[in-house]
Design a protein around this motif. Structure first.
Motif, mmCIF file in Angstrom:
data_model
loop_
_atom_site.group_PDB
_atom_site.id
_atom_site.type_symbol
_atom_site.label_atom_id
_atom_site.label_comp_id
_atom_site.label_asym_id
_atom_site.label_seq_id
_atom_site.Cartn_x
_atom_site.Cartn_y
_atom_site.Cartn_z
ATOM 1 N N GLU A 1 8.902 10.673 12.627
ATOM 2 C CA GLU A 1 7.580 10.092 12.440
ATOM 3 C C GLU A 1 7.028 10.455 11.058
ATOM 4 O O GLU A 1 6.437 9.623 10.371
ATOM 5 C CB GLU A 1 6.624 10.574 13.536
ATOM 6 N N GLY A 2 7.249 11.692 10.635
ATOM 7 C CA GLY A 2 6.797 12.121 9.308
ATOM 8 C C GLY A 2 7.479 11.347 8.192
ATOM 9 O O GLY A 2 6.836 10.979 7.210
ATOM 10 N N GLU A 3 8.780 11.114 8.342
ATOM 11 C CA GLU A 3 9.512 10.346 7.327
ATOM 12 C C GLU A 3 9.016 8.897 7.284
ATOM 13 O O GLU A 3 8.895 8.314 6.201
ATOM 14 C CB GLU A 3 11.014 10.374 7.630
ATOM 15 N N ARG A 4 8.715 8.318 8.451
ATOM 16 C CA ARG A 4 8.173 6.949 8.468
ATOM 17 C C ARG A 4 6.817 6.908 7.772
ATOM 18 O O ARG A 4 6.513 5.961 7.044
ATOM 19 C CB ARG A 4 8.078 6.431 9.907
ATOM 20 N N ASP A 5 5.997 7.938 7.996
ATOM 21 C CA ASP A 5 4.691 8.004 7.337
ATOM 22 C C ASP A 5 4.848 8.092 5.818
ATOM 23 O O ASP A 5 4.136 7.423 5.073
ATOM 24 C CB ASP A 5 3.882 9.208 7.835
ATOM 25 N N VAL A 6 5.786 8.922 5.363
ATOM 26 C CA VAL A 6 6.037 9.062 3.920
ATOM 27 C C VAL A 6 6.532 7.728 3.351
ATOM 28 O O VAL A 6 6.069 7.292 2.286
ATOM 29 C CB VAL A 6 7.054 10.200 3.637
ATOM 30 N N LEU A 7 7.452 7.077 4.054
ATOM 31 C CA LEU A 7 7.973 5.784 3.604
ATOM 32 C C LEU A 7 6.854 4.751 3.529
ATOM 33 O O LEU A 7 6.705 4.050 2.518
ATOM 34 C CB LEU A 7 9.079 5.305 4.546
ATOM 35 N N ARG A 8 6.034 4.677 4.569
ATOM 36 C CA ARG A 8 4.922 3.717 4.599
ATOM 37 C C ARG A 8 3.954 3.984 3.450
ATOM 38 O O ARG A 8 3.523 3.059 2.759
ATOM 39 C CB ARG A 8 4.202 3.806 5.949
ATOM 40 N N ASP A 9 3.632 5.253 3.223
ATOM 41 C CA ASP A 9 2.712 5.608 2.137
ATOM 42 C C ASP A 9 3.295 5.238 0.772
ATOM 43 O O ASP A 9 2.587 4.691 -0.082
ATOM 44 C CB ASP A 9 2.374 7.096 2.168
ATOM 45 N N ALA A 10 4.571 5.524 0.561
ATOM 46 C CA ALA A 10 5.215 5.215 -0.724
ATOM 47 C C ALA A 10 5.250 3.706 -0.952
ATOM 48 O O ALA A 10 4.927 3.224 -2.049
ATOM 49 C CB ALA A 10 6.630 5.799 -0.771
ATOM 50 N N LEU A 11 5.620 2.949 0.077
ATOM 51 C CA LEU A 11 5.679 1.492 -0.068
ATOM 52 C C LEU A 11 4.283 0.908 -0.285
ATOM 53 O O LEU A 11 4.122 -0.034 -1.078
ATOM 54 C CB LEU A 11 6.347 0.864 1.160
ATOM 55 N N THR A 12 3.294 1.466 0.369
ATOM 56 C CA THR A 12 1.917 1.006 0.172
ATOM 57 C C THR A 12 1.457 1.256 -1.255
ATOM 58 O O THR A 12 0.830 0.387 -1.879
ATOM 59 C CB THR A 12 0.964 1.697 1.177
ATOM 60 N N ARG A 13 1.791 2.419 -1.800
ATOM 61 C CA ARG A 13 1.413 2.709 -3.196
ATOM 62 C C ARG A 13 2.077 1.726 -4.149
ATOM 63 O O ARG A 13 1.437 1.245 -5.093
ATOM 64 C CB ARG A 13 1.791 4.150 -3.561
ATOM 65 N N ILE A 14 3.347 1.430 -3.927
ATOM 66 C CA ILE A 14 4.053 0.471 -4.793
ATOM 67 C C ILE A 14 3.406 -0.897 -4.674
ATOM 68 O O ILE A 14 3.137 -1.562 -5.674
ATOM 69 C CB ILE A 14 5.555 0.418 -4.440
ATOM 70 N N TRP A 15 3.147 -1.341 -3.444
ATOM 71 C CA TRP A 15 2.575 -2.658 -3.209
ATOM 72 C C TRP A 15 1.195 -2.790 -3.842
ATOM 73 O O TRP A 15 0.915 -3.766 -4.538
ATOM 74 C CB TRP A 15 2.505 -2.916 -1.705
ATOM 75 N N THR A 16 0.341 -1.794 -3.637
ATOM 76 C CA THR A 16 -1.026 -1.913 -4.151
ATOM 77 C C THR A 16 -1.094 -1.756 -5.670
ATOM 78 O O THR A 16 -1.978 -2.311 -6.310
ATOM 79 C CB THR A 16 -1.976 -0.908 -3.481
ATOM 80 N N ALA A 17 -0.152 -1.038 -6.246
ATOM 81 C CA ALA A 17 -0.137 -0.861 -7.707
ATOM 82 C C ALA A 17 0.353 -2.115 -8.416
ATOM 83 O O ALA A 17 -0.035 -2.377 -9.553
ATOM 84 C CB ALA A 17 0.742 0.324 -8.093
ATOM 85 N N THR A 18 1.197 -2.883 -7.738
ATOM 86 C CA THR A 18 1.772 -4.064 -8.380
ATOM 87 C C THR A 18 1.169 -5.351 -7.838
ATOM 88 O O THR A 18 1.436 -6.423 -8.381
ATOM 89 C CB THR A 18 3.299 -4.132 -8.158
ATOM 90 N N GLY A 19 0.371 -5.234 -6.760
ATOM 91 C CA GLY A 19 -0.176 -6.383 -6.033
ATOM 92 C C GLY A 19 -0.920 -7.331 -6.870
ATOM 93 O O GLY A 19 -1.010 -8.469 -6.813
#
Length: 142
Positions: free
Chosen positions: A124-142
């Motif tokens: 669950e922690g790894e999924r949270d880290v993955l989700r957070d990292a992907l969200t940062r990439i998406w919102t920075a380039t969105g």
């Protein structure tokens, strides 16, 4: 797998995304939807006053003409409707119907479960880290 591909983050993201998308589309088929249609419906359900097609295209990273087609399909299914925006009569808002909200809620539960299935190898922690990292990439380039 070749070492070069195993180190290629873009390739790995694409493959993982493909696995999640495939599982999600299988789950959504029971509701008569595909992932892109569901994404438009979900956004329409989140905006009680509606969202413009231009806004939907921006959030989803799609060409506006693709969103028009997706909205047309959802309108034909009775899940959304287009309304004229009071603030700007040239703008059409996409608004979920009552049936759209019902289908969106049921489809969302199934899509969430399906999207999690390929991720069972992660804690669950790894999924949270993955989700957070992907969200940062998406919102920075969105």
């Amino acid at each position: 797998m070749a070492k070069r591909l195993a180190d290629d983050v873009g390739f790995l993201l694409s493959r993982a995304s493909g696995q999640v998308l495939k599982a999600t589309n299988v789950a959504l088929a029971a509701h008569g939807l595909r992932a892109r249609q569901y994404a438009v419906l979900a956004l329409a359900c989140e905006a009680p006053d509606g969202s413009s097609q231009r806004h939907l295209a921006g959030v989803l990273g799609l060409d506006p003409s693709q969103v028009v087609q997706l909205v047309d399909e959802l309108v034909a299914a009775g899940l959304v409707e287009r309304r004229v925006a009071e603030a700007d009569r040239r703008t059409r808002l996409v608004v979920a119907t009552a049936e759209g909200r019902r289908v969106g809620e049921a489809a969302g539960a199934d899509a969430d479960a399906a999207a999690e299935a390929p991720l069972v190898l992660l804690s669950e922690g790894e999924r949270d880290v993955l989700r957070d990292a992907l969200t940062r990439i998406w919102t920075a380039t969105g």
